[in-house]
Design an enzyme around this catalytic site. Structure first.
Site, short mmCIF file in Angstrom:
data_model
loop_
_atom_site.label_atom_id
_atom_site.label_comp_id
_atom_site.label_asym_id
_atom_site.label_seq_id
_atom_site.Cartn_x
_atom_site.Cartn_y
_atom_site.Cartn_z
N ASP A 50 0.86 -1.19 0.00
CA ASP A 50 0.00 0.00 0.00
C ASP A 50 0.89 1.24 0.00
O ASP A 50 1.14 1.86 1.03
CB ASP A 50 -0.94 0.00 1.20
CG ASP A 50 -2.04 1.04 1.08
OD1 ASP A 50 -2.08 1.74 0.04
OD2 ASP A 50 -2.86 1.15 2.01
N CYS A 104 0.47 4.66 1.92
CA CYS A 104 -0.56 4.58 2.95
C CYS A 104 -0.21 5.66 3.96
O CYS A 104 0.95 5.80 4.35
CB CYS A 104 -0.55 3.21 3.60
SG CYS A 104 -1.74 3.03 4.93
N ASN A 160 -7.11 -1.99 7.86
CA ASN A 160 -6.95 -1.05 8.98
C ASN A 160 -7.24 0.40 8.59
O ASN A 160 -6.96 1.32 9.35
CB ASN A 160 -5.54 -1.16 9.58
CG ASN A 160 -4.45 -0.76 8.59
OD1 ASN A 160 -4.71 -0.63 7.40
ND2 ASN A 160 -3.24 -0.59 9.08
N TYR A 195 -9.53 3.71 7.90
CA TYR A 195 -10.71 4.22 8.61
C TYR A 195 -10.87 5.71 8.38
O TYR A 195 -9.93 6.41 7.98
CB TYR A 195 -10.61 3.96 10.12
CG TYR A 195 -9.38 4.56 10.77
CD1 TYR A 195 -9.31 5.91 11.08
CD2 TYR A 195 -8.26 3.77 11.06
CE1 TYR A 195 -8.18 6.46 11.65
CE2 TYR A 195 -7.13 4.31 11.63
CZ TYR A 195 -7.10 5.66 11.93
OH TYR A 195 -5.97 6.21 12.49
N GLY A 196 -12.06 6.18 8.65
CA GLY A 196 -12.33 7.60 8.83
C GLY A 196 -12.89 7.77 10.23
O GLY A 196 -13.80 7.04 10.62
N ASN A 249 4.23 4.65 4.26
CA ASN A 249 4.90 3.65 3.40
C ASN A 249 5.45 4.36 2.17
O ASN A 249 4.70 4.62 1.23
CB ASN A 249 3.90 2.57 2.93
CG ASN A 249 3.45 1.64 4.02
OD1 ASN A 249 4.03 1.59 5.10
ND2 ASN A 249 2.41 0.87 3.75
N GLY A 265 -1.95 6.99 14.19
CA GLY A 265 -3.31 6.48 14.33
C GLY A 265 -3.37 5.32 15.31
O GLY A 265 -2.48 4.47 15.35
N HIS A 293 4.39 4.83 13.58
CA HIS A 293 3.24 5.21 12.75
C HIS A 293 1.90 4.78 13.34
O HIS A 293 0.86 5.25 12.91
CB HIS A 293 3.39 4.64 11.35
CG HIS A 293 2.88 3.23 11.18
ND1 HIS A 293 3.37 2.16 11.90
CD2 HIS A 293 1.93 2.72 10.36
CE1 HIS A 293 2.74 1.06 11.53
NE2 HIS A 293 1.87 1.37 10.61
#
EC number: 6.5.1.8
Length: 507
Positions: free
Chosen positions: A121, A124, A228, A230-231, A356, A404, A430
């Site tokens: 990803d 990300c 994983n 999300y908002g 990433n 997060g 992260h």
């Protein structure tokens, strides 16, 4: 024949630093061919998780190597400098562990780039918006607000975006990143001032991105995805550094913020997959020796290396646009529910960070300024005050770092430090880092119980696939507060703000 060490013998190669708090040093010899040491930043509790993983490893086919082995294998790659670095949220991943930082000397003709050091990803990352609202302003309409966000932002595996886009638009997105979203009306001009690289990597080349990757990405712009990602609607729970928080526009307990976590979706995954095929095919030709075939790589200046870096940059630009479009949709949701404009609600971007990515950066190594290719996989850039690559607004406080949490736990805003430049090549954690695999989480956790626990905490949730929420339950992860505190105590980032979720949308 490579010598195999028992667990007790392996521990002889690991020692705790007397000089730096929470630093474990993995000495050369832990795995064959190490060019530099491995440096693990973890407190005693977090390090125990990694030592237990190493002790219990059985070499099952298809399983990842333990994170400590992966950290050391990266230290054996050609051209690596300083050390192979693991942060407190490190856990095993493809090739590189997630939470690994590694830098390669651009002046060394043998130095490599590895897709496993960035991840599938690509870019990300996390974006944080602030508002002038307090929790009391949204509490009566919280369910309506989270439903509107869920209605406007596509979520879930294979979800389709709502933004009209053809292949010409896509090429412009891949080349120009957030410059495209500003020109197209999906970003405010000021948004990109608060993004790493101002939302665009200029070395991007859409022509190296395969048709298959473009086809996957064409319909996914402005989508959250699953896993994983999300908002979250969040409220400020604690402010540790009032001056830095105020510079970011955060000045009150209970202030409402919105955090979006997503990346380059199927396009980035395909760019990584295509590059791995190219590099696996070229390994024998280039005569690069790796300890693990998942560390497939190419020399930075090879055709394969240049192609990957151009494609990775294009996928990174796509990810910034993806988060920008979701920012546009988030602003729209708040406008429709609160009947005020996003401008009147002060819905400004605090910052947007990449987790990433590979970037060319200048760092001091052994007393000399060197140009390096930095791989950050599951880690965040954490540059100190007055660094030239930081936005002008943050020159006095250092780069904002967005960390997060897991679903239902707190998130954090940190700031970068000079010590991070010295110890971790300007990097910090992260997130929290997995402790249970997705399969194990699904086996041992009950999704109804997970959802009920969120409701008991006062968190409104909308999820496309309820049975998959067990994969992202807090029990599946390390404690993000412990991870953040470990980084703070080591001096590689400073705590600034703690955020508590009150509403969540997920795939």
């Amino acid at each position: 024949m490579t010598k195999t060490y028992k667990y007790e013998d392996q521990l002889d190669f690991i020692q705790k630093s007397d000089d730096v708090k929470n630093l474990f040093i993995i000495k050369k010899g832990f795995v064959p061919n190490m060019n530099v040491e491995g440096h693990l930043f973890a407190n005693d509790n977090l390090s125990k998780l990694l030592f237990d993983e190493l002790k219990q490893f059985t070499d099952d086919p298809g399983s990842f190597l333990p994170a400590l082995k992966q950290l050391a294998n990266v230290a054996a790659l050609p051209g690596i400098v300083k050390s192979s670095i693991a942060l407190p949220d490190a856990h095993s991943g493809y090739g590189f562990s997630i939470g690994n930082v590694a830098a390669f000397d651009m002046d060394n003709c043998n130095s490599i780039v590895s897709p496993g050091g960035v991840g599938f990803d690509i870019n990300c990352g996390v974006r944080l918006l602030r508002t002038n609202l307090l929790y009391k302003d949204i509490e009566p309409i919280k369910e309506q607000l989270v439903q509107k966000l869920f209605d406007l932002i596509p979520v879930g595996v294979g979800c389709q975006g709502k933004i009209p886009c053809d292949y010409g638009d896509l090429d412009n997105i891949l080349e120009y990143g957030m410059d495209w979203s500003v020109c197209s009306g999906y970003s405010w001009a000021e948004d990109k001032e608060h993004c790493e690289d101002f939302g665009r990597m200029i070395q991007a080349d859409p022509t190296v991105v395969s048709y298959r990757a473009k086809k996957r990405g064409l319909s996914q712009i402005g989508t959250l995805g699953a896993g994983n990602h999300y908002g979250e609607v969040q409220v400020v729970e604690e402010i540790y550094d009032e001056y830095s928080a105020k510079v970011m526009g955060i000045d009150r307990i209970g202030q409402v913020c919105i955090m979006t976590h997503s990346g380059s979706r199927g396009l980035g995954h395909q760019v990584a997959s295509d590059a791995l095929v190219d590099m696996e095919n070229s390994l024998n030709k280039s005569k690069i020796k790796v300890n693990d075939k998942q560390l497939a790589c190419a020399r930075i200046n090879s055709d394969e290396g240049k192609k990957y870096l151009k494609g990775m940059a294009a996928a990174s630009n796509y990810a910034w646009v993806n988060r920008s479009v979701m920012t546009h949709l988030t602003r729209k949701a708040f406008e429709e529910v609160l009947k005020e404009s996003a401008d009147d609600l002060d819905m400004h971007v605090v910052y947007d960070v990449s987790h990433n990515i590979a970037k060319i950066e200048d760092h001091i190594v052994d007393g000399k300024l060197k140009r390096l290719l930095l791989h950050r996989k599951g880690s965040t850039r954490a540059f100190p005050p007055y660094h030239p690559l930081i936005s002008a607004d943050f020159q006095h406080i250092g780069q904002p770092v967005l960390v997060g949490g897991t679903m239902g736990t707190c998130s954090y805003v940190l700031t970068g430090t000079q010590l991070a430049m010295d110890l971790t090549l300007g990097s910090t954690c992260h997130g929290s880092g997995r402790t249970l695999s997705r399969n194990k989480s699904r086996r041992i956790l009950d999704y109804n119980e997970v959802l009920n626990n969120l409701k008991e905490k006062g968190i409104s949730i909308r999820v496309a696939s309820p049975k998959l929420v067990t994969e992202e339950a807090p029990e599946s992860y390390k404690d993000v507060s412990e991870v953040v505190q470990t980084c703070h105590d080591s001096g590689i980032s400073k705590k600034c703000v703690k955020l508590r979720p009150v509403a969540v949308i997920k795939g």
